[in-house]
Scaffold this active site. Sequence first.
Site, short mmCIF file in Angstrom:
data_model
loop_
_atom_site.label_atom_id
_atom_site.label_comp_id
_atom_site.label_asym_id
_atom_site.label_seq_id
_atom_site.Cartn_x
_atom_site.Cartn_y
_atom_site.Cartn_z
N LYS A 183 0.83 -1.21 0.00
CA LYS A 183 0.00 0.00 0.00
C LYS A 183 0.87 1.27 0.00
O LYS A 183 2.06 1.22 0.29
CB LYS A 183 -0.95 -0.02 1.21
CG LYS A 183 -1.88 -1.24 1.23
CD LYS A 183 -2.69 -1.36 -0.05
CE LYS A 183 -3.81 -2.38 -0.10
NZ LYS A 183 -3.71 -3.70 0.40
C1 LIG Z 1 -5.04 -4.53 0.86
C2 LIG Z 1 -6.51 -4.56 0.71
C3 LIG Z 1 -7.36 -5.08 1.70
C4 LIG Z 1 -6.89 -5.82 2.91
O1 LIG Z 1 -5.93 -5.25 3.63
P1 LIG Z 1 -4.94 -6.15 4.54
O2 LIG Z 1 -4.20 -5.13 5.29
O3 LIG Z 1 -4.10 -6.96 3.60
O4 LIG Z 1 -5.79 -7.00 5.41
C5 LIG Z 1 -8.72 -4.99 1.52
N1 LIG Z 1 -9.24 -4.42 0.43
C6 LIG Z 1 -8.47 -3.94 -0.56
C7 LIG Z 1 -9.12 -3.30 -1.73
C8 LIG Z 1 -7.10 -4.00 -0.46
O5 LIG Z 1 -6.33 -3.52 -1.45
#
Ligand SMILES: *Cc1c(COP(=O)(O)O)cnc(C)c1O
Length: 372
Positions: A183
């Site tokens: 992210k």
């Molecule tokens: C990364 C992501 C998640 C989940 O996040 P985590 O921290 O991996 O649990 C949920 N929805 C979307 C769209 C994502 O990109």
Amino acid sequence: MSEFLPFTRPHIGETAIAAVADVLRSGWITSGPKVLEFERQLSEYFGGRPVRTFNSGTCTMEIALRIAGIGPGDEVITTPISWVATANVILEVGATPVFADIDPVTRNIDLAKVEAAITPRTRAIIPVDLSGLPVDRDRLYAIAARHQLRVVEDAAQALGSQWGGKRIGSFGDFVSFSFQANKNLTTTEGGCLVLNNADEARLAEKYRLQGVTRSGLDGMDVDVLGGKYNMTDVAAVIGLDQLPQLDSITARRHALAQHYFASFGADFEKQTGVQLPQKDFANTNWHMFEIVLPEGVQRSDFMARMKELHAIGCGVHYPPIHLFQMYRQRGFKEGMFPVAESVGRRIVTLPLFPRMSEADVERVVQAVRRSL
Ligand SMILES: *Cc1c(COP(=O)(O)O)cnc(C)c1O
């Protein structure tokens, strides 16, 4: 051949590494003062709204649904094109996922189809800002108000994005972010939830840690079933290091995305049948640069050529959730969400991360042209 270029790479500097070492030496390594400070700064970033951190962006959404009292018998509407976590959390609280097809241009949930999917059992909507491109918040909240629905914004990819000049997270109902490694801001793993008031924040703290409330030096009670979802101070200091850099990270992503459009050129879509992403430089944080291949180009062949002939890693974000085995077993099948199925078969994520160079972008563009 050139050095391998992955589709993303985390942005961790020496200051973050030093801060982690300090925490490890401090004698307090789990949730403590760094988590509180990170939550304080996040709250400030989101205009003063209450914020709580967690160990993933998945549990943030699950906890938001629990705070909203959503469970068995309730329906929650979401998009088939997301990380599977978005739909899994609905099942996790015992509710029923209902999908609405996507818009082929934004690749986000089609709000007209959301409205058509509402039944007397619908309790909430989970929209996803794919690649950081925000779902239309004006229309979304108009629908939610008209039908008295809660919203859990899956803004996992949208930290730094805006709507109408306001930061995503600074307005709306529940807003969930992820700090997973890929992210725009990472704490290795982690997430945060923006809440509406102090009561919701207290409940979030309970669901985060076994339902425990402490009082005085030795008092403890448990009145709800919580889990184990707290962020550590080790993770929080990485976030504290990154948060002040977020604007420059977003600016760099914008510049690289602009360079993609310039390098592909104005006629690229007409010449090749490839669909570039929506050219939005007002709202999106450019979390990813995703293209949709023309019908007739096998994605796995394209990705293999990118990797083997050009040393470029591509990603797939995402295959349609409703076609996974577990969802098929619940009655979903091909043909139900044709736009999502068509986009989900052909979508490819190209490399985009702050430390890439303009020359890297040009290399990817040339490789895409040759690999089609
Ligand atoms: C990364 C992501 C998640 C989940 O996040 P985590 O921290 O991996 O649990 C949920 N929805 C979307 C769209 C994502 O990109």
